[in-house]
Design an enzyme around this catalytic site. Structure first.
Site, PDB file in Angstrom:
ATOM      1  CB  CYS A 116       5.866  -5.706   9.227  1.00  0.00           C
ATOM      2  SG  CYS A 116       7.035  -4.885  10.333  1.00  0.00           S
ATOM      3  CD  GLU A 173      -2.505  -1.133   2.760  1.00  0.00           C
ATOM      4  OE1 GLU A 173      -2.635  -0.077   3.401  1.00  0.00           O
ATOM      5  OE2 GLU A 173      -2.926  -2.229   3.176  1.00  0.00           O
ATOM      6  CB  CYS A 203       3.938  -3.378  16.697  1.00  0.00           C
ATOM      7  SG  CYS A 203       5.654  -2.846  16.549  1.00  0.00           S
ATOM      8  CB  CYS A 255       2.448   7.236   3.610  1.00  0.00           C
ATOM      9  SG  CYS A 255       2.813   5.952   4.820  1.00  0.00           S
ATOM     10  CB  CYS A 315       0.150   0.743   8.300  1.00  0.00           C
ATOM     11  SG  CYS A 315       0.819   2.204   8.944  1.00  0.00           S
ATOM     12  CB  CYS A 369       1.117  -2.695  13.709  1.00  0.00           C
ATOM     13  SG  CYS A 369       1.499  -2.225  12.019  1.00  0.00           S
TER      14      CYS A 369
HETATM   15  N1  SAH Z   1       7.927  -0.038  10.989  1.00  0.00           N
HETATM   16  C1  SAH Z   1       8.033   1.382  11.069  1.00  0.00           C
HETATM   17  C2  SAH Z   1       7.179   2.143  10.080  1.00  0.00           C
HETATM   18  C3  SAH Z   1       5.786   1.673   9.769  1.00  0.00           C
HETATM   19  S1  SAH Z   1       4.415   2.037  10.792  1.00  0.00           S
HETATM   20  C4  SAH Z   1       7.744   1.840  12.489  1.00  0.00           C
HETATM   21  O1  SAH Z   1       7.426   1.031  13.318  1.00  0.00           O
HETATM   22  O2  SAH Z   1       7.906   3.022  12.764  1.00  0.00           O
HETATM   23  C5  SAH Z   1       4.168   3.755  10.839  1.00  0.00           C
HETATM   24  C6  SAH Z   1       3.671   4.223  12.195  1.00  0.00           C
HETATM   25  O3  SAH Z   1       2.309   3.819  12.437  1.00  0.00           O
HETATM   26  C7  SAH Z   1       4.465   3.661  13.351  1.00  0.00           C
HETATM   27  O4  SAH Z   1       4.696   4.675  14.280  1.00  0.00           O
HETATM   28  C8  SAH Z   1       3.538   2.617  13.914  1.00  0.00           C
HETATM   29  O5  SAH Z   1       3.848   2.284  15.234  1.00  0.00           O
HETATM   30  C9  SAH Z   1       2.198   3.289  13.735  1.00  0.00           C
HETATM   31  N2  SAH Z   1       1.035   2.412  13.819  1.00  0.00           N
HETATM   32  C10 SAH Z   1       0.909   1.127  13.448  1.00  0.00           C
HETATM   33  N3  SAH Z   1      -0.319   0.659  13.697  1.00  0.00           N
HETATM   34  C11 SAH Z   1      -1.008   1.688  14.230  1.00  0.00           C
HETATM   35  C12 SAH Z   1      -2.338   1.830  14.717  1.00  0.00           C
HETATM   36  N4  SAH Z   1      -3.194   0.833  14.695  1.00  0.00           N
HETATM   37  N5  SAH Z   1      -2.701   3.041  15.199  1.00  0.00           N
HETATM   38  C13 SAH Z   1      -1.828   4.083  15.223  1.00  0.00           C
HETATM   39  N6  SAH Z   1      -0.575   4.000  14.788  1.00  0.00           N
HETATM   40  C14 SAH Z   1      -0.154   2.813  14.313  1.00  0.00           C
END
Ligand code: SAH
Length: 347
Positions: free
Chosen positions: A110, A90, A114, A103, A331, A117
């Site tokens: 990934c 995406e 987390c 973006c 994301c 995510c």
């Molecule tokens: N892997 C990298 C970049 C991708 S995610 C990272 O971890 O920074 C981009 C941002 O979106 C990151 O800060 C991530 O923690 C956040 N993110 C992921 N899922 C999310 C969610 N459900 N709500 C809010 N932020 C989220």
């Protein structure tokens, strides 16, 4: 076959010279590629013989649009790209006053795990190639007709887990003969791979480093971000300090506000203490709910109070505006939805 669009101009120059071509040909080819040519036959200022040589030597890959969703609210456009091997990633085009920002994703899926995510739910499928990162910027611009001035590496994947590719992508997109997007217009977001942050500091680039902090204590951070068990908060923040000393660039900390988990006044206090002495900016993002996760976003008044506490202690903090909420713009959500609809899984 070699992926021609992943080559830098200098590499192309060497390779074309080795094929018996004059050096300036590389510039011609590079400029076709970076304007979005999808076949060698489009490169009409090259001889037919050279075009044949290139076809034998290289592959020219590019993505196609699998889905395109436009927000009726704010004009945000979400692209689901189908890559040549059938995988999807995406990109999101956001229209800010300061310019159009795309973006982009760095990996298919990934590996970081987390808890909040959507991108990591199916694990890592594969890392992207440099050209596959560049094409997200290029084809978003071509398809939308909107000039892209800013890039954020905040889509699917962990950019620092695909380190060499990301560096090469930055060189490509920054190239004056290509899209020519300045490093100061690029942000890279990481979940906190400390060894790679240190390696990036050595490159001394002028991009903005965003660190997904999300919690100021090891207890909470380790629960929601497995990477914290390898690189705990203190080590991460030391590395951020070092990054600033080396590059002079202030770090942007991402903090997704999760109800009852990391949004209490006590957490704000700990965060303030830990960020002391670090040139920081904190980006508060109300959590986007992911269907597969029980975590909920903080209440708006909790977010505001948290922000005010940080600001009162001299830490600049902004609440991120949510764009594209009507189109699953955050994301990994669209890729998962698409896969659910199009593939029957063997359980
Ligand atoms: N892997 C990298 C970049 C991708 S995610 C990272 O971890 O920074 C981009 C941002 O979106 C990151 O800060 C991530 O923690 C956040 N993110 C992921 N899922 C999310 C969610 N459900 N709500 C809010 N932020 C989220």
């Amino acid at each position: 076959m070699k992926d021609i669009k992943s080559k830098t101009l200098a590499e192309l120059a060497d390779e074309l010279t080795a094929l018996g071509e004059p050096k300036f040909r590389a510039k011609q080819v590079f400029s076709w590629l970076h304007r979005g040519a999808t076949s060698f036959d489009e490169m009409t200022d090259l001889s037919k013989a050279l075009r044949e040589k290139l076809k034998n030597e290289y592959e020219l890959i590019y993505p196609t649009v699998a889905r395109r969703l436009e927000s009726a609210k704010d004009g945000t456009i979400k692209y689901l790209w189908r890559l040549t091997d059938g995988n999807c990633v995406e990109s999101v085009l956001m229209r800010y006053h300061h310019g159009n920002t795309v973006c982009i994703s760095s990996e298919v899926g990934c590996p970081m795990g987390c808890a909040f995510c959507a991108s990591t739910l199916g694990g890592l499928v594969r890392r992207l190639k440099p050209s596959e990162m560049l094409d997200q910027v290029l084809f978003t611009q071509l398809d939308s007709g909107l000039p892209i001035s800013n890039i954020v590496l905040m889509g699917i994947g962990e950019p620092l887990d695909n380190f060499d590719t990301v560096l090469r992508f930055l060189e490509l997109v920054n190239s004056p003969e290509g899209m020519n997007i300045g490093m100061r217009h690029i942000s890279l977001s990481t979940c906190g791979l400390v060894d790679k942050i240190d390696a990036l500091a050595e490159k001394n680039l002028q991009l903005t480093l965003s660190v997904s902090l999300h919690a100021p204590t090891d207890e909470i951070r380790s629960k929601i971000m497995p990477i914290n068990r390898r690189y705990p908060v203190a080590q991460l923040l030391d590395s951020c300090k070092h990054y600033f000393e080396k590059t002079g660039r202030r770090i942007s900390f991402e903090y997704a506000m999760i109800r009852g988990v990391n949004d209490t006044p006590e957490m704000a206090k700990i965060l303030i203490r830990r960020l002391k002495g670090i040139a920081a900016h904190v980006n508060l993002i109300p959590l986007n709910e992911v269907a597969e996760s029980p975590l909920k976003p903080s209440y708006p008044e909790t977010v505001r109070a948290f922000q005010q506490t940080l600001e009162a202690h001299g830490i600049p903090a902004t609440v991120r505006r949510t764009l594209g909420s009507d189109i699953n713009a955050s994301c990994g959500q669209l890729r998962r939805k698409f896969e659910r609809e199009h593939f029957t899984r063997k359980e």
